[in-house]
Design an enzyme around this catalytic site. Structure first.
Site, mmCIF file in Angstrom:
data_model
loop_
_atom_site.group_PDB
_atom_site.id
_atom_site.type_symbol
_atom_site.label_atom_id
_atom_site.label_comp_id
_atom_site.label_asym_id
_atom_site.label_seq_id
_atom_site.Cartn_x
_atom_site.Cartn_y
_atom_site.Cartn_z
ATOM 1 N N ASP A 181 7.125 1.500 6.567
ATOM 2 C CA ASP A 181 7.323 2.474 6.176
ATOM 3 C C ASP A 181 8.899 3.074 5.771
ATOM 4 O OD1 ASP A 181 8.265 2.187 8.932
ATOM 5 O OD2 ASP A 181 8.579 4.288 9.033
ATOM 6 N N GLU A 205 8.539 2.833 11.778
ATOM 7 C CA GLU A 205 9.718 2.657 12.173
ATOM 8 C C GLU A 205 10.979 3.761 12.042
ATOM 9 O OE1 GLU A 205 13.917 0.872 12.711
ATOM 10 O OE2 GLU A 205 13.114 1.697 10.824
HETATM 11 ZN ZN LIG Z 1 14.720 -0.659 8.691
HETATM 12 ZN ZN LIG Z 2 15.491 2.481 7.933
#
Ligand SMILES: [Zn+2]
Ligand SMILES: [Zn+2]
Ligand SMILES: [Zn+2]
Ligand SMILES: [Zn+2]
Lengths: 478, 478
Positions: free
Chosen positions: B102, B168
């Site tokens: 992501d 993340e």
């Molecule tokens: Zn990263």
């Molecule tokens: Zn990042």
């Protein structure tokens, strides 16, 4: 006993309540929001509405063009200032009345219980709508008074001059210049000024208002890095503007409201015995303050102290910070440039220039102690002087008599914590006494959702302002 | 001299640069922004893209469903965590690699010089696009390595396990639970972990990263009135939450970065001679810091001190205030409820729970001294522990050797000031060494506009991570 003109007038007003409600409804229906370019045409329409009222009542008037302004990136025509003259009898006193025909923004979605542009009467006789109390209701009152006299075939006991602006809620652009320019022309011969654009202190007792605090609004800027930084990468290695700004803002005022700027109290007028006596008589209870602020976090326990610290002592409020993280949630930013906003409410005999001097010196001194590499600047971005009038002047005595006539009670002598700059402009430019004579109540909610004017206040306010003109005409003016 | 497998691999990578650029272009074209519900389908598409890569390269994989989340008032499916396995030879070490597919949001209007979703190469070989360096470039590197070996008919020198998440940038939702659950299952037998999701300190020298600071993010709330108040009416008569909050925030940290919370330094690990020696060798100059922050407002004048205060000492940043006036201009509000946001970057051996205890006690003590009627609460809304690894571990030694092979230079041993919580989760749950081995440079601008990965870093990074696998296989692991 013969019926006096004043009695006839009072009776006429009592019998024409619905007519005044209907007139207010017409005015409220025009969304004359001055702060939003998209509404500017409606401000003009409201000016035209007043112009037509003048025409229909034989008031000679001018819709004075006061130029343009920049708003939302556009050059906009300022709404006209309506200058009206009714009567020119050298044997009568001349009273200048001021008001404004623009209003605060309002959206049904903000939480209004009915359309803010449709005057709506509830079962308690509250007339709800934007501008009802601020300031369309009071402005229309003057027209109601003239109309009543014409219908009754009576002369007005005074010459009336009108000054109604359409930019009050947006800084009164163009007004001060016009007052200065016209002081010896249009405004020549004015004996006293009456402004109805404030409110009773509470909800039952009428008042005359003889003082206002001034304001000095400051922007305190601290900058360091060239751009916002990530605290993970740079935290601990660079001087952070927020650290310095927060420290400085924390040095301005104590939790109990005491200002910490050295010398700031030096010019605050001493409390006289006469003034102290006024506070003891005012109809005000601590529970009203607690209800208004929706908490019991008041600093003082007595009514007198509370009112003194609202009206005749300075205060300092920290409003917020521009340029820092202000959204919900968590963001690990080191803001590069932050602007602290705070203002001092000033009182006689504090002077805005001296306030700026003292604040600037103090903040520079404190900043120097920090040993930071950041840069700091402070500027006063808006200043207005405090104002206090003489409540023993005939203008006030007349208003007090009128209050007794209409309400059967002596009015409270109040001041206000906020500022209405035009008050001081009129006083200084025309060298006359200025009186604030409110129509609405303390709970009217000007600037809030569900702004209202009680029908009883619309009616009694029309009576009061009319009776005031009779008392002005009758009183010994020296 | 016979050509080794490693040499063949390095040569193959050198000759297939454009292929790797093209693969990165495909990945960047999928706007897999995890923080915005409207982009969630693209995060899934990016997961599918990696799944197809696994299939085409014979990597057995599972796209693990980790449940749902609430976002923008909607219940959204979380993107899958891609778990891949390549090789199962009991005679080879098993390396777990982690990355995320992501990306941060990006809009051309934010100031990008080209479409953020179209990988654009400039004349200096910079590959510009959202996710180029964070973290699509590094993630694809592992696939490039496997593909190169297949094309060359070579075996990979290690067994590879992959763990690529799609959340993340939005709190890694679902990841920790999965790691705990699979520690003795999917992750069983992992000998070491390699994460490529950070950056070189500067722009020329490669590094191995062995430490990260933790974070304790606080929300300090002060409330009093039931609603925002007008400072003209109430200033001076009620306790103002901003006064108390600003004072408390001003008591947390000194301009020079010293934390003022009593006891907060008690658990900070002492600086050892060995550690001190590392700092002396690092390729870093003060002018790089000044260039990065776009000012010379650094606290320390030496490189070593600056890096120590970035990496191994705690810092405290004041981020801003929620609930106060934060717009440009002047507003005379007394905010009723304000939330100060600040965070402490923590270091070994500070513990988040102890930090919260100390901060809470200190603020409560200071608040009690104020004598205000307002209410105060403080809570830690986000906490992550600091992490430090042993840079003498074989995992680091192998990475250092690989760096020398590819770059002809010994890598710097760096830490970072920010936090990557998964690092500690892997270390604790799998009881293995974790290495951060970056591909990109310090100026790549992850999370900024014009994020880029230099083509030379994409190529050398592919070589580096491949060479690292050879060194891991060859080294004595004990
Ligand atoms: Zn990263
Ligand atoms: Zn990042
Ligand atoms: Zn008004
Ligand atoms: Zn108003």
């Amino acid at each position: 006993m013969a019926t006096t003109n004043l009695e006839k007038f009072l009776e006429y007003v009592e019998n024409n309540q619905e007519h005044y409600v209907q007139r207010l409804r017409e005015a409220v229906a025009i969304p004359s929001v001055s702060s939003d370019a998209a509404y500017r045409e409606h401000v003009f329409k409201m000016g035209e509405y007043l112009g037509k009222l003048c025409e229909s009542l034989g008031i000679s008037y001018e819709a004075r063009d006061v130029g343009t302004q920049e708003l939302d990136g556009k050059t906009l025509q300022l709404p006209p200032i309506i200058l009206g003259t009714y009567g020119n009898d050298p044997n009568k006193p001349t009273i200048l009345v001021y008001g404004h025909y623009d209003v605060q923004p309002a959206l049904l979605e903000d939480g209004w219980s009915s359309d803010p542009w449709v005057l709506t009467e509830d079962s308690s006789g509250r007339l709800m709508g934007r501008g009802a109390t601020d300031d369309k209701g009071p402005v229309l009152t003057w027209f109601n008074i003239i109309e009543a006299h014409q219908k009754l075939g009576l002369e007005l006991p005074v010459n009336l001059k009108m000054c109604f602006e359409g930019m009050e809620e947006s800084g009164s652009e163009g007004l001060d210049e016009l007052i200065q320019q016209e002081a010896d022309k249009y405004f020549k011969g004015v004996d006293a000024v009456c402004i109805s654009d404030n409110y009773w202190l509470g909800i039952t007792k009428p008042c005359l208002t003889y003082g206002l605090r001034g304001i000095s609004y400051f922007k305190l800027t601290v900058s360091g890095p060239g751009k916002d930084l990530h605290s993970g990468v740079f935290g601990g290695t660079v001087y952070e503007p927020m650290t310095d700004l927060t420290y400085l803002m924390g040095k301005l005022v104590k939790p109990d409201g005491t200002l910490l700027v050295p010398g700031i109290y030096d010019n605050v007028a001493a409390l006289t015995e006469e003034e102290k006596a006024i506070y003891g008589k005012i109809d005000f209870k601590m529970h009203e303050l607690h209800a208004a602020v929706e908490s019991d976090t008041s600093i003082y326990s007595s009514e007198s102290e509370t009112l003194m610290y609202r009206w005749r002592y300075p205060s300092l409020s920290l409003h917020g910070i521009e340029g820092a993280f202000s959204a919900p949630g968590a963001k690990t930013v080191i803001p590069a440039k932050v602007h602290g906003k705070f203002s001092i409410r000033s009182v006689p005999n504090m002077d805005p220039e001296r306030i700026t001097e003292l604040v600037t010196k103090y903040l520079n001194d404190e900043f120097a102690k920090l040993g930071t590499k950041n840069k700091m600047t402070v500027e006063c971005i808006h200043g207005a002087k405090p104002w206090v009038s003489n409540p023993d002047h005939w203008n006030y005595v007349a208003a007090a008599k009128a209050t007794e006539t209409v309400f059967n009670v002596k009015p409270d002598l109040t001041r206000e914590g906020g500022s209405i700059p035009v008050t001081l402009t009129f006083q200084d430019a025309l060298n006359t006494n200025v009186l604030l004579l409110p129509v609405g109540r303390g709970d009217d909610g000007a600037h809030s959702i569900n702004e209202k004017l009680d029908k009883s206040n619309l009616v009694s306010g029309t009576k009061l302002l009319g009776a005031y003109l009779y008392e002005v005409a009758a009183i010994e003016r020296k």
